[in-house]
Scaffold this active site. Structure first.
Site, PDB file in Angstrom:
ATOM      1  N   ASP A 320       0.330  -9.509  -0.229  1.00 26.32           N
ATOM      2  CA  ASP A 320      -0.749  -9.319   0.725  1.00 26.32           C
ATOM      3  C   ASP A 320      -1.293  -7.903   0.535  1.00 26.32           C
ATOM      4  OD1 ASP A 320       2.004  -9.055   1.672  1.00 26.32           O
ATOM      5  OD2 ASP A 320       1.193  -8.368   3.571  1.00 26.32           O
ATOM      6  N   GLU A 521       7.256   2.803  -1.694  1.00 23.51           N
ATOM      7  CA  GLU A 521       7.162   1.342  -1.631  1.00 23.51           C
ATOM      8  C   GLU A 521       6.560   0.743  -2.901  1.00 23.51           C
ATOM      9  OE1 GLU A 521       3.825   0.496   0.770  1.00 23.51           O
ATOM     10  OE2 GLU A 521       4.510  -1.484   1.390  1.00 23.51           O
TER      11      GLU A 521
HETATM   12  O1  LIG Z   1       1.647  -5.242   8.146  1.00 22.28           O
HETATM   13  C1  LIG Z   1       0.992  -5.847   7.070  1.00 22.28           C
HETATM   14  C2  LIG Z   1       1.919  -6.728   6.252  1.00 22.28           C
HETATM   15  O2  LIG Z   1       3.067  -5.978   5.893  1.00 22.28           O
HETATM   16  C3  LIG Z   1       4.126  -6.649   5.233  1.00 22.28           C
HETATM   17  O3  LIG Z   1       3.844  -6.761   3.829  1.00 22.28           O
HETATM   18  C4  LIG Z   1       4.207  -5.714   2.973  1.00 22.28           C
HETATM   19  O4  LIG Z   1       5.487  -5.156   3.266  1.00 22.28           O
HETATM   20  C5  LIG Z   1       6.611  -6.043   3.209  1.00 22.28           C
HETATM   21  C6  LIG Z   1       7.849  -5.217   3.480  1.00 22.28           C
HETATM   22  O5  LIG Z   1       8.108  -4.316   2.449  1.00 22.28           O
HETATM   23  C7  LIG Z   1       6.691  -6.753   1.851  1.00 22.28           C
HETATM   24  O6  LIG Z   1       7.671  -7.754   1.900  1.00 22.28           O
HETATM   25  C8  LIG Z   1       5.341  -7.373   1.485  1.00 22.28           C
HETATM   26  O7  LIG Z   1       5.429  -7.867   0.161  1.00 22.28           O
HETATM   27  C9  LIG Z   1       4.276  -6.290   1.564  1.00 22.28           C
HETATM   28  O8  LIG Z   1       3.024  -6.761   1.144  1.00 22.28           O
HETATM   29  C10 LIG Z   1       4.449  -8.016   5.811  1.00 22.28           C
HETATM   30  O9  LIG Z   1       5.334  -8.724   4.992  1.00 22.28           O
HETATM   31  C11 LIG Z   1       3.201  -8.834   6.051  1.00 22.28           C
HETATM   32  O10 LIG Z   1       3.494 -10.077   6.617  1.00 22.28           O
HETATM   33  C12 LIG Z   1       2.302  -8.021   6.978  1.00 22.28           C
HETATM   34  O11 LIG Z   1       1.193  -8.762   7.362  1.00 22.28           O
END
Ligand SMILES: OC[C@H]1O[C@H](O[C@H]2O[C@H](CO)[C@@H](O)[C@H](O)[C@H]2O)[C@H](O)[C@@H](O)[C@@H]1O
Length: 568
Positions: A320, A521
């Site tokens: 995302d 990250e």
């Molecule tokens: O708050 C926005 C989005 O954040 C997350 O996505 C991102 O962080 C996660 C944790 O590290 C990771 O798993 C993911 O691949 C990243 O893109 C969350 O998972 C999303 O649902 C959320 O909308």
């Protein structure tokens, strides 16, 4: 390639299930919206507001909020809202408290035996020590009154990714666990799996993350790979026995209903494959103000709902956001995640089938093992028939003609997405593919020519869209799966290509850490030592999966005494 013309219009109206969220989440979204208007901050993070815990019950807090708004005629003052938040909420993050990991020691016995260089060894120990920063457990207050919190009452300790990500995430946990295994922290690794099993028992699948606002979707399904990795190190049969029923339940979730699609190939053979499909058609609560703005030019209600579902489904993919999910990149409103059969998701589910077969066999359940082995053979055929493109030497995502119409759909060569993404190489991670020497040779040549390989690692895509799952960002999990796939092949050349990518990745993580004092990250693969950017939130640090991948790479490849660690 923009895919618009050939697709019929019925995919733009919304259909599909919706899992309602809690009244607390809905209320916190109202506070989030008010905060955006009132504070007018440039660095506004909407997630902060849905992570707040209530001090008093919801109806009292809601009443006080409504009164405040009424007395301010709808336009709140900065002091008024700040005062309200201080009075009625605990700080974001108070719901998860620090806990010393039970199995942490500053220098574990047998830690990274192949790392000879003292500078790298000292840094690896610092990365290992970061587990202490990321270790959390759900607070006793949450267990006493879960209804006041959006954090879910997990039974065991977890590792969080870090910074704004104050809760455990599904697919992140796989690389966290790989790192914990390198750190000899087996008990912590098992505790994470226990929590994910708890989520399956409660909801039927592992949630995107352990918050009430993530109950409408999962994330790339890697629980079986976690159990497999821990079992391979510890031989813990109890863990395997405990995990199997949950894995079967999770398999059912991905292989039924909306996630399942049947495709008829050029030889008239039917194949069952899977897609991401969130059970939600409103703004994501953690990014409600952002999604509302993105959808502001969509006037038709059903089209708006459909857009929100595509957004949440992209979040389910873990990517995302990315041009990978857009019909007309880089226009976010053309996200069409549910109309795509993704290569990586199907590789993960193949892995799930193989892992379940293996784990069932070790418990002596031969009939389950047989059943899943058969399912894996069918999926391997499906992946070959639907995704594999021999000319490119890559597996390509497949665009469905429509996300709602009749099945089986007939496979058409022109529906393959010919754009290059790191995900086009993910099947290499699976034994069924990396055990084929001539296939690996072909895919490796393709990777080398793809334009994805850069000074500091593998780029996510070739398009610089400003989204975080695109060029020039490189992500730890993608480096790891491709490196591990190449590294496990019998081809010497593939193993040396794997080491080369791992070395570049370790170097950029090291230099970035020395410059900023932290792990990131995501990284910019064009510039060694630079972290990545783009997307809807500020770049985050900490960081669970980056730490895990560095430790796993150092465990696998080591670092010789005389190899330089800085950027080349
Ligand atoms: O708050 C926005 C989005 O954040 C997350 O996505 C991102 O962080 C996660 C944790 O590290 C990771 O798993 C993911 O691949 C990243 O893109 C969350 O998972 C999303 O649902 C959320 O909308």
């Amino acid at each position: 390639m923009a895919i618009t013309e050939s697709l019929s219009n019925c995919s733009s109206s919304d259909t599909g299930p919706v899992i309602p969220t809690t009244p607390l989440v809905t209320f916190l979204e109202r506070v989030q919206e008010a905060a955006l208007k009132t504070f007018n901050e440039t660095n506004f993070d909407p997630k902060f507001y849905v992570d707040l815990s209530l001090k008093l019950d919801l109806s009292t807090t809601e009443k006080a909020f409504d009164e405040l708004r009424k007395s301010a005629n709808g336009s709140l003052s900065v002091e008024g809202l700040k005062g309200f938040i201080e009075k009625y909420f605990e700080g974001a993050g108070n719901d998860m408290v620090y806990i010393e990991p039970v199995d942490f020691v500053p220098e574990p016995e047998g830690f990274l035996p192949k790392v000879e260089n003292p500078e790298v060894r000292a840094w690896a120990l610092e990365v290992h020590a970061l587990w202490k920063n990321l270790s959390r457990k759900v607070s006793d207050e949450v267990h006493k009154r879960p209804e006041l919190n959006t954090i879910l009452p997990l039974p065991e300790q977890v590792m969080i990714p870090g910074s704004r990500f104050r809760e455990v995430y599904y697919w992140d946990s796989y690389w966290v666990i790989r790192g914990l295994l390198a750190s000899k922290m087996h008990e912590t690794a098992k505790a994470i799996v226990t929590n994910l099993i708890y989520l399956i028992e409660e909801y039927g699948y592992v949630l995107n993350g352990a918050r009430a606002y993530y109950t409408n979707r999962s994330q790339p399904p890697l629980l079986s790979a976690m159990v497999h990795a821990i079992y391979s190190r510890t031989g813990d049969m109890q863990l395997v026995r405990k995990s199997l029923p949950a894995l079967l339940k999770e398999y059912h979730f991905w292989n039924s209903g909306i996630h399942k699609v049947t495709i008829q190939d050029a030889q008239s053979c039917n194949h069952t494959l899977n897609r991401y499909y969130a059970m939600w058609n409103k703004p994501r609560p953690e990014s409600s103000t952002i999604d509302t703005k993105s959808a502001s030019n969509i006037s038709n209600v059903s089209e708006k709902q459909h857009f929100y579902r595509e957004v949440a489904s992209a979040a389910e993919s873990g990517w995302d956001f990315s041009t990978r999910w857009m019909r007309n990149p880089p226009d976010l409103t053309t996200l069409a995640t549910t109309s795509i059969l993704p290569v990586d998701l199907n590789a993960y589910i193949l892995r799930m089938e193989l892992d379940i077969a293996f784990l069932a066999k070790v418990t002596g359940d031969n009939s389950t093992a047989e059943h899943f082995l058969k399912a894996s053979q069918a999926r391997k055929e499906a992946i070959k028939s639907v995704f594999w493109n021999a000319e490119m030497g890559q597996w390509l995502d497949y665009w469905l003609n429509d996300s709602t119409c009749q099945e089986p759909q007939t496979w058409e060569a022109s529906n393959r997405n010919q754009n290059v993404f790191a995900s086009n190489f993910i099947p290499l991670w699976i034994e069924s593919f990396h055990s084929d020497k001539s296939l690996v040779k072909k895919v490796m040549e393709s990777l080398k020519k793809s334009g994805l390989l850069h000074a500091a690692g593998i780029a996510t895509s070739l398009t610089n869209s400003g989204e975080q799952w695109d060029f020039p960002n490189g992500w730890a999990p993608l480096q790891h799966m491709i490196v591990e796939g190449l590294g496990r092949s019998e081809s010497k050349k593939a193993r040396s290509a794997a080491e080369d990518i791992a070395v570049r990745w370790i170097r950029t993580n090291y230099v970035g850490y020395k410059k900023t004092g932290t792990m990131h990250e995501k990284y910019d693969v064009e510039k060694c030592g630079e972290f990545g950017g783009g997307g809807e939130y500020a770049p985050q640090t900490g960081f669970g999966w980056s730490n895990g991948v560095v430790l796993a790479f150092l465990e696998e490849f080591g670092w010789p005494q005389d190899r330089k660690i800085g950027c080349e």
